[in-house]
Design an enzyme around this catalytic site. Structure first.
Site, short mmCIF file in Angstrom:
data_model
loop_
_atom_site.label_atom_id
_atom_site.label_comp_id
_atom_site.label_asym_id
_atom_site.label_seq_id
_atom_site.Cartn_x
_atom_site.Cartn_y
_atom_site.Cartn_z
CD GLU A 33 -13.58 -2.21 1.27
OE1 GLU A 33 -12.59 -1.58 1.65
OE2 GLU A 33 -13.85 -2.40 0.05
CG MET A 38 -11.69 -5.57 -2.16
SD MET A 38 -10.00 -6.11 -2.55
CE MET A 38 -9.15 -4.54 -2.46
CE1 TYR A 39 -16.16 -4.99 4.93
CE2 TYR A 39 -16.85 -7.28 4.78
CZ TYR A 39 -17.16 -5.93 4.83
OH TYR A 39 -18.46 -5.53 4.80
N GLY A 40 -9.96 -5.75 4.85
CA GLY A 40 -8.52 -5.93 5.08
C GLY A 40 -7.69 -5.27 4.00
N GLY A 41 -8.33 -4.94 2.85
CA GLY A 41 -7.67 -4.14 1.82
C GLY A 41 -6.98 -4.93 0.73
CB THR A 42 -4.94 -3.51 -2.05
OG1 THR A 42 -5.95 -2.58 -2.41
CG2 THR A 42 -4.21 -3.97 -3.28
CG HIS A 428 28.87 -20.44 9.86
ND1 HIS A 428 29.12 -19.96 8.60
CD2 HIS A 428 29.29 -21.73 9.88
CE1 HIS A 428 29.68 -20.92 7.88
NE2 HIS A 428 29.80 -22.00 8.62
C1 FAD Z 1 -0.08 -7.47 -7.34
C2 FAD Z 1 0.43 -6.55 -6.26
C3 FAD Z 1 1.43 -6.98 -5.42
C4 FAD Z 1 1.89 -6.15 -4.40
N1 FAD Z 1 2.87 -6.60 -3.58
C5 FAD Z 1 3.30 -5.83 -2.56
C6 FAD Z 1 4.28 -6.32 -1.65
O1 FAD Z 1 4.79 -7.44 -1.79
N2 FAD Z 1 4.65 -5.52 -0.63
C7 FAD Z 1 4.11 -4.27 -0.45
O2 FAD Z 1 4.46 -3.60 0.53
N3 FAD Z 1 3.19 -3.79 -1.30
C8 FAD Z 1 2.76 -4.52 -2.34
N4 FAD Z 1 1.80 -4.04 -3.17
C9 FAD Z 1 1.23 -2.70 -2.93
C10 FAD Z 1 0.23 -2.72 -1.75
O3 FAD Z 1 -0.69 -3.77 -1.92
C11 FAD Z 1 -0.49 -1.38 -1.63
O4 FAD Z 1 0.45 -0.34 -1.59
C12 FAD Z 1 -1.34 -1.31 -0.35
O5 FAD Z 1 -2.18 -2.44 -0.23
C13 FAD Z 1 -2.20 -0.04 -0.36
O6 FAD Z 1 -2.98 0.01 0.79
P1 FAD Z 1 -3.89 1.26 1.12
O7 FAD Z 1 -3.73 1.56 2.59
O8 FAD Z 1 -3.64 2.38 0.18
O9 FAD Z 1 -5.39 0.79 0.90
P2 FAD Z 1 -5.97 -0.49 0.20
O10 FAD Z 1 -5.55 -1.70 0.92
O11 FAD Z 1 -5.74 -0.42 -1.26
O12 FAD Z 1 -7.53 -0.34 0.49
C14 FAD Z 1 -8.39 0.52 -0.17
C15 FAD Z 1 -9.80 0.05 0.08
O13 FAD Z 1 -10.74 1.09 -0.22
C16 FAD Z 1 -11.92 0.51 -0.76
N5 FAD Z 1 -12.65 1.58 -1.46
C17 FAD Z 1 -12.25 2.24 -2.58
N6 FAD Z 1 -13.16 3.22 -2.91
C18 FAD Z 1 -14.14 3.17 -1.95
C19 FAD Z 1 -15.32 3.93 -1.72
N7 FAD Z 1 -15.68 4.93 -2.52
N8 FAD Z 1 -16.10 3.59 -0.66
C20 FAD Z 1 -15.74 2.58 0.17
N9 FAD Z 1 -14.62 1.85 0.01
C21 FAD Z 1 -13.82 2.13 -1.03
C22 FAD Z 1 -11.36 -0.60 -1.66
O14 FAD Z 1 -12.33 -1.58 -1.95
C23 FAD Z 1 -10.19 -1.14 -0.81
O15 FAD Z 1 -10.56 -2.20 0.02
C24 FAD Z 1 1.32 -4.85 -4.22
C25 FAD Z 1 0.30 -4.42 -5.08
C26 FAD Z 1 -0.15 -5.25 -6.08
C27 FAD Z 1 -1.27 -4.77 -6.98
#
Ligand code: FAD
Length: 443
Positions: A33, A38-42, A428
Site C-alpha cells: 500500500e 489509505m490502509y483499508g482503502g478508498t 408495524h
Molecule cells: C466520495 C465517494 C463516495 C463513495 N460512496 C460509496 C458508497 O456509499 N457505497 C459504495 O459501495 N461505494 C462508494 N464509493 C465507491 C467505492 O469507494 C469504491 O468503489 C471502492 O472503495 C473501490 O475499492 P477497490 O477495491 O477498487 O480499491 P480501493 O479501496 O480504491 O484501494 C486501492 C488502494 O490502492 C492503493 N494504490 C494505488 N496505486 C498503488 C501502487 N502503485 N502501489 C501501492 N498501492 C497503490 C491506493 O492508495 C488505495 O489504498 C464512493 C466513492 C467515492 C469517491
C-alpha cells in the site's frame, strides 16, 4: 529478492479481503500500500464511510466542524482496525511502498527511494480509481477548488459551494453541504437530473433538492475558473452564465488508477478508458495476474470489490463458476435526503426491452411510518413483468430506501412473483410494509 505466494497491490476492499482469505489457506502474502493514510482503502478513508458519517451528522444538526472531527475519528479508528487485522497475521507482510511492475512476475516496491524486487506466483492488482480533473481553463488548481477527497478535509463550511457534475458523488455532496447550511449550485451537462432514472422519481428528487435550497444549472459545462481577489472563485459556464462560489467541487467521475504501475512492462492490457481488461474470472491477459475493484472498470462500488474478491477466491479454490457475469440485480443507492435506491429496470427501460409491464406506485405521504418519523417526502415505484409477474425493477426515493432495496433485489434473485412481497406479513410501523401497498397491483 523476496518471494511470496501472492502479491497484492493496494490495501483496498478487494485486496484486503483476498489477503485475509489467502492467509487462511496458509499462503505467504505480500500486501503493498503506497499511502499509510489509505490502509483499508478508498471506502473507509475517503469515500463511503466518511461521506455517510457526514451525511448523517448534517441531517442531525451537528455543526460542520464537529462533524468533520467525528468523521476523522471514525476513519482513523477503522483504518487502525483494518491495518491490525492483516499486519497481525503471520502469513501477511504489509509493505508501505509504491508498487511497479518490472515484468509479468516481478514487482518493484519503492519505500521512499529504497527499492526492492518482490516475486510472486499470483499477483492481484487492486489499485482503485482516482478523481478525474475535467479540462476546465483558468485557476483549476486554486486552493478552493476541490475533489471529493480534499473537500472533506476542510474545517470551515463554504458559504457558497458550486458542484460540477451531477452523478452520485456530486448529488451526495450537494445534499450534504446544503444540510450543513452551504448555499449549493449544481452544474450539469445533462438537460435534466438523473437521466437514467424513472422520470417521475427524478423530478421528485429535484423538487426535494430545490426545497433544501439547492439550485441547478442544466445543459451547461463549467469552462473557466477564475480566482477573485476576495478569495472567492467565479465559474464561467458554456451558455455564457456565471456562478460565484467560495468553494468548487469537481465531481466529474473517477478513472482507474493505473498510472505509474509499469503495466507497459507486462502483457496486461487496458481498454480505452485505462481500465485493466479481465476475463469473467477477473484474470488479466497474463495468467496469474488478476485485477479487482475499480481498476478493472465497470460499476464503482465497494460491494462490487467485495464480490470481485469472492470471484477470485472461487477461481483459485473452487470451480470458478462464480464470475463477473453471474452477478445479478446489483442495487445502488444515492445518499441524498431522502435517499434514492434503485435495482433493475425503470418502466421506460423495460418497455424498450419489449416487456409488457405493470407499475406499482406509492407516495410516501400515504405510509404510516412516514408520519411516525415526520418525513412525508418521496415516492416508491416498482416495475413488474405483466406476463410472468416477476419484478423487473424498483426505484425507491424515501426513508430507509438503501435498506429496502436489498429485499427487492433478493425477491428478484429468487424469481418469486410480486405477490410474494405484496402478501408478506411485515411488522408495524416500519417502512418495509410499504411493499404491501407498492405491490398491490392487478395482474
Ligand atoms: C466520495 C465517494 C463516495 C463513495 N460512496 C460509496 C458508497 O456509499 N457505497 C459504495 O459501495 N461505494 C462508494 N464509493 C465507491 C467505492 O469507494 C469504491 O468503489 C471502492 O472503495 C473501490 O475499492 P477497490 O477495491 O477498487 O480499491 P480501493 O479501496 O480504491 O484501494 C486501492 C488502494 O490502492 C492503493 N494504490 C494505488 N496505486 C498503488 C501502487 N502503485 N502501489 C501501492 N498501492 C497503490 C491506493 O492508495 C488505495 O489504498 C464512493 C466513492 C467515492 C469517491
Amino acid at each position: 529478492m523476496q518471494q511470496f505466494d501472492a502479491l497484492i497491490i493496494g490495501f483496498g476492499k478487494a485486496g484486503k479481503t483476498v489477503a485475509a482469505g489467502l492467509a487462511k489457506k496458509g499462503w505467504k502474502v505480500a500486501l503493498v500500500e503506497k499511502d499509510e493514510e489509505m490502509y483499508g482503502g478508498t471506502c473507509i478513508n475517503i469515500a463511503c464511510i466518511p461521506t455517510k458519517a457526514l451525511v448523517h451528522d448534517g441531517l442531525h444538526g451537528k455543526p460542520y466542524q464537529e462533524a468533520i472531527e467525528r468523521k476523522n475519528a471514525v476513519v482513523e479508528k477503522l483504518r487502525g482496525k483494518n491495518y491490525a487485522s492483516l499486519a497481525g497475521l503471520d502469513e501477511v507482510t504489509v509493505f508501505h511502498a509504491t508498487a511497479r511492475f518490472l515484468s509479468d512476475k516481478e514487482v518493484e516496491i519503492d519505500r521512499d527511494g529504497t527499492k526492492e524486487t518482490v516475486k510472486a506466483k499470483h499477483i492481484f492488482i487492486n489499485t482503485g480509481a482516482e478523481s478525474i480533473i475535467p479540462p476546465i481553463k483558468g485557476d483549476v488548481n486554486a486552493e478552493n477548488v476541490y475533489t471529493s477527497t480534499t473537500l472533506m478535509e476542510t474545517k470551515e463550511l463554504p458559504e457558497r459551494l458550486a458542484v460540477v457534475g451531477a452523478g452520485p458523488i456530486g448529488l451526495e455532496f450537494a445534499s450534504m453541504y446544503a444540510s450543513f447550511g452551504s448555499e449549493v449550485t449544481l452544474i450539469s451537462p445533462d438537460d435534466a437530473l438523473l437521466p437514467d432514472e424513472d422520470e417521475e422519481i427524478a423530478s421528485e428528487v429535484q423538487k426535494e433538492m430545490e426545497a433544501a435550497g439547492i439550485s441547478f444549472e442544466f445543459s451547461v459545462k463549467a469552462e473557466r475558473i477564475e480566482k477573485r481577489e476576495n478569495g472567492s472563485v467565479r465559474l464561467s459556464l458554456s451558455d455564457g452564465g456565471q456562478v460565484t462560489a467560495d468553494a468548487v467541487l469537481l465531481a466529474t467521475g473517477r478513472k482507474p488508477n493505473t498510472e505509474g504501475l509499469g503495466l507497459e512492462n507486462t502483457g496486461v492490457q487496458m481498454d480505452d478508458h485505462g481500465a485493466i481488461k479481465v476475463n469473467a474470472n477477473l484474470e488479466t491477459a497474463v495468467e496469474g495476474i488478476y485485477a479487482l475493484g475499480d481498476v478493472k472498470g465497470g460499476p464503482q462500488f465497494t460491494y462490487i470489490s467485495l464480490d470481485d474478491s469472492r470471484i477470485v477466491m472461487d477461481a483459485l479454490f473452487k470451480d470458478g463458476k462464480r464470475t463477473r457475469d453471474s452477478r445479478s440485480n446489483v442495487p445502488y443507492s444515492i445518499f441524498i435526503d431522502p435517499p434514492l435506491a434503485r435495482v433493475g429496470l425503470t418502466a421506460r427501460q423495460a418497455e424498450a426491452q419489449g416487456f409488457a409491464i405493470m407499475e406499482g406506485s406509492l407516495e410516501i405521504v400515504a405510509h404510516p411510518k412516514a408520519h411516525v418519523i415526520d418525513d412525508l417526502r418521496g415516492l416508491f415505484k416498482a416495475v413488474v413483468d405483466k406476463k410472468t409477474g416477476h419484478i423487473l425493477g424498483a426505484s425507491l426515493f424515501g426513508p430507509s430506501s438503501p435498506e429496502l432495496i436489498n429485499l427487492i433485489k433478493m425477491a428478484m434473485d429468487l424469481d418469486v412473483t410480486y405477490t410474494f412481497l405484496r402478501d408478506q406479513i411485515y411488522n408495524h410501523p416500519v417502512m418495509t410494509e410499504a411493499f404491501n401497498t407498492l405491490f398491490d397491483i392487478e395482474k
